[in-house]
Design an enzyme around this catalytic site. Structure first.
Site, short mmCIF file in Angstrom:
data_model
loop_
_atom_site.label_atom_id
_atom_site.label_comp_id
_atom_site.label_asym_id
_atom_site.label_seq_id
_atom_site.Cartn_x
_atom_site.Cartn_y
_atom_site.Cartn_z
N CYS A 227 0.79 -1.23 0.00
CA CYS A 227 0.00 0.00 0.00
C CYS A 227 0.83 1.28 0.00
CB CYS A 227 -1.04 0.00 1.11
SG CYS A 227 -0.65 -0.96 2.56
N ARG A 256 6.83 -11.31 5.22
CA ARG A 256 6.42 -11.11 6.61
C ARG A 256 7.05 -12.22 7.43
NH1 ARG A 256 -0.05 -10.01 5.52
NH2 ARG A 256 0.29 -8.35 4.00
N GLN A 274 0.81 -11.26 -3.47
CA GLN A 274 -0.61 -10.92 -3.38
C GLN A 274 -1.11 -10.43 -4.73
OE1 GLN A 274 0.09 -7.87 -0.31
NE2 GLN A 274 -1.34 -9.03 0.98
N ASP A 276 -2.72 -7.85 -5.29
CA ASP A 276 -3.08 -6.69 -4.50
C ASP A 276 -3.74 -5.61 -5.36
OD1 ASP A 276 -3.28 -5.38 -2.15
OD2 ASP A 276 -1.13 -5.01 -1.87
N HIS A 278 -5.36 -1.29 -4.82
CA HIS A 278 -5.77 -0.19 -3.95
C HIS A 278 -6.62 0.77 -4.73
CE1 HIS A 278 -2.24 -1.83 -1.82
NE2 HIS A 278 -3.02 -1.61 -0.78
N LYS A 360 -12.73 -4.64 7.81
CA LYS A 360 -12.58 -5.38 6.56
C LYS A 360 -13.64 -6.45 6.39
CE LYS A 360 -9.24 -8.56 8.65
NZ LYS A 360 -7.93 -9.20 8.56
N HIS A 406 -8.17 -1.35 0.34
CA HIS A 406 -7.18 -2.38 0.01
C HIS A 406 -7.98 -3.63 -0.35
CE1 HIS A 406 -4.10 -0.34 2.70
NE2 HIS A 406 -5.23 0.15 3.16
#
Length: 538
Positions: A227, A256, A274, A276, A278, A360, A406
RNA sequence: GCCGCAGUAGCUCAGCCUAGUAGAGCGCUGCCCUGGUAAGGCAGAGGUCCCGGGUUCAAAUCCCGGCCGCGGCUCCA
């Protein structure tokens, strides 16, 4: 397994009573996804053999009152709302572990099952054994998809050529889905200065999971999330209200540092990619954007054959450790809630399980052993725009602060691939199969014909291979073991008629015109069909 | 990180209890077989028995410590 739950609970009670009679202090009883458990207070841990001694039928009197089991002078917590019933005679203790109900407390947790007949027990044990055959780690090894190595490190998978084909197919499909929602794909580097992580708040909230290091008098961190990078792209020029929503997507690889004991095959790793995305938008646009995302996510999951039974929606609310005002949290949470309600979907509220920066919606998917894994996620975020002081120019020329969403639909390619392998037991739909067709010439005299067929398939971008090494029976077994969806056998008869003999999943065998087969197969792949339509529909 | 269970050939495992020359199947390599539908035959290569220490004339085997893997717990996409 659901039909056994009442019986297991009864068995757990009997097991607990047997323990109590021998002086153990039992504190809790409940059910797992595929077994029962009994928690005891004990300084010294039992071993499996000792634990098995208490696994036998008995007929002692007990009472149940308010989720509490009363036996003798002991009161045991019953963590299930269902009523125990049945007459369990056969027990099996599966595992002993330690359970931490809170940081300062520790119980010994004994897991087992119980059945009325020996046959039920045998069925269960063979089911368990079979379930291990669907383990994605074993399939991945057998199909040569990925591997882990001591030298590389725990939780850091290496994808082999065939594994990468599956990832690429997943990415191609997601690119189409993202484009259909107006996303623009970006690419961002993997290491950023700590300055950025301090602005985003990760440096304080997420530091223990981040890899941070010093280099040339500078401190940097490997990204655990994408992000901040997408925010910097948004910030790189001034934005108008006309541009909103701005949507960026990226197959972002993040790291991570999960604790060692948390790692589990591809389902829980330390480095992962991911799908991902945004979205930067106004507060008024949140609900519609979330509705589109939820619908698209269900469409994608449906494309892979996950029915509503295997999908669970959760709405997670504000955790204790979080940033942002009460007002902002309230606004974000209600936007998600009304999106779910307007789509008339069932969902579970997970109290205090939101991310530290916003509430979320998660989608959980069930694996072959009945465990639930979080895949898709849609998170509203009022906090990062604030921290990065994001702006757009509104109609009246004033500067306004946008909101962020996200989102990830697969969640991660890694975990999604693992779930797919288990869901399909390695027999992936043709469009995802690393090898789609294996061509087997019966003997050398038809070698040329087999090669012609092969090159025509390759021309159509069908992933086909020729196997002419061993005996025919052996080559068929090999193709079968490697989960190849179409096994094509050609000999003199086929060569003379311009046909081929194809065997598809489930031993469906058919002789078909070669050109016709190729075009049917091509269509099956392009349509991303779930089943083997090229043969079953012809 | 905590508790339990494991670690022998590329893979799956036997041998360990009761110490005495390192084993099998699959896979791999070579040769024979030229095949019609779920393992054709023969031969060969391949090992720091996880690592370190101890006991012993002798350790894959017994003891201690560590590492790694697995099943759970906690945590998460």
């Amino acid at each position: 397994m659901d039909e056994y739950r009442q019986l297991w609970l009864k068995g757990a009670i009997i097991y607990a009573i047997n323990l109590v009679s021998k002086g153990f202090k039992v504190v809790g009883i409940g059910l797992g996804e595929r077994d029962f458990y009994v928690d005891i207070e004990s300084d010294s841990i039992l071993n499996l053999e000792e634990a098995k001694e208490f696994a036998k039928p008995s007929n002692n009197e007990y009472k149940i009152n308010d989720n509490k089991l009363l036996y003798g002078n002991q009161e045991i917590a019953l963590n299930e709302k269902i009523t125990p019933s049945g007459d369990p005679q056969y027990f099996e203790i599966l595992n002993i572990s330690v359970h931490h109900p809170s940081p300062d407390k520790q119980y010994v947790r004994i897991r087992g099952v119980s059945f009325e007949t020996e046959e039920q027990l045998k069925d269960y044990l063979s089911w368990l054994e079979k379930a291990s055959e669907t383990d994605h780690r074993i399939i991945g090894e057998k199909l040569d998809l990925f591997s882990f190595h001591d030298e590389v490190g725990s939780g850091l998978p290496l994808f082999h050529p065939k594994g990468q084909i599956i990832r690429n197919e997943l990415m191609d499909y997601m690119r189409e889905i993202n484009a259909s929602m107006g996303y623009q794909e970006v690419y961002t580097s993997h290491v950023y200065r700590s300055m950025l992580w301090k602005i985003s708040g990760h440096y304080f909230m997420y530091k223990d999971k981040m890899l941070i290091f010093n280099q040339e008098d500078d401190e940097l961190g490997i990204k655990p999330m994408n992000c901040p990078a997408h925010i910097m792209i948004f910030k790189s020029r001034s934005r108008s209200y006309r541009d909103l929503p701005v949507r960026f997507s990226e197959f972002g690889t993040v790291y991570r540092w999960e604790k060692k004991g948390e790692l589990y095959g591809l389902l829980r790793v330390r480095g992962f990619t991911q799908d991902d995305g945004h979205v930067f938008l106004t507060e008024d646009q949140i609900k519609d954007e979330v509705k589109i995302l939820i619908s698209k996510t269900l469409e994608v999951l449906g494309k892979f054959g996950f029915s509503s039974n295997d999908v669970r929606l959760n709405l997670s609310t504000r955790p204790d450790e979080s940033i942002g005002s009460d007002q902002l949290w309230e606004k974000a949470t209600s936007a998600l809630e009304s999106a779910l309600k307007e789509l008339k979907l069932n969902y579970v509220v997970k109290d205090k399980e939101g991310a530290f920066y916003g509430p979320k919606i998660d989608f959980d998917i069930r694996d072959s052993l009945g465990r639930w894994w979080q895949l898709s996620t849609i998170q509203v975020d009022f906090n990062l725009p604030e921290r990065f002081k994001l702006e757009y120019t509104d109609k009246d020329g004033s500067k306004k602060r946008p909101v962020m969403i996200h989102r990830a639909i697969y969640g991660t390619l890694d975990r999604f691939m693992a779930i797919l392998l288990e869901h399909f037991r390695g027999k992936l739909p043709t469009w995802l199969s690393p090898v789609q067709v294996r061509v087997l010439p019966v003997n050398q005299s038809v070698q040329e014909y087999a090669k012609t067929l092969l090159s025509e398939m390759l021309k159509e971008k069908i992933r086909a291979e020729l196997d002419d090494g061993d005996t025919l029976a052996k080559r068929i077994k090999r193709a079968y073991d490697e989960a190849v969806p179409y096994i094509v056998v050609v000999g003199r008869k086929e060569m003379e008629n311009g046909t081929l003999t194809v065997r598809s999943r489930g031993n469906v065998e058919r002789v078909i015109d070669a050109k016709q087969f190729i075009s049917l197969l091509k269509r099956e792949i392009v349509d991303r069909d779930l089943s083997n339509t090229a043969v079953s529909n012809s």
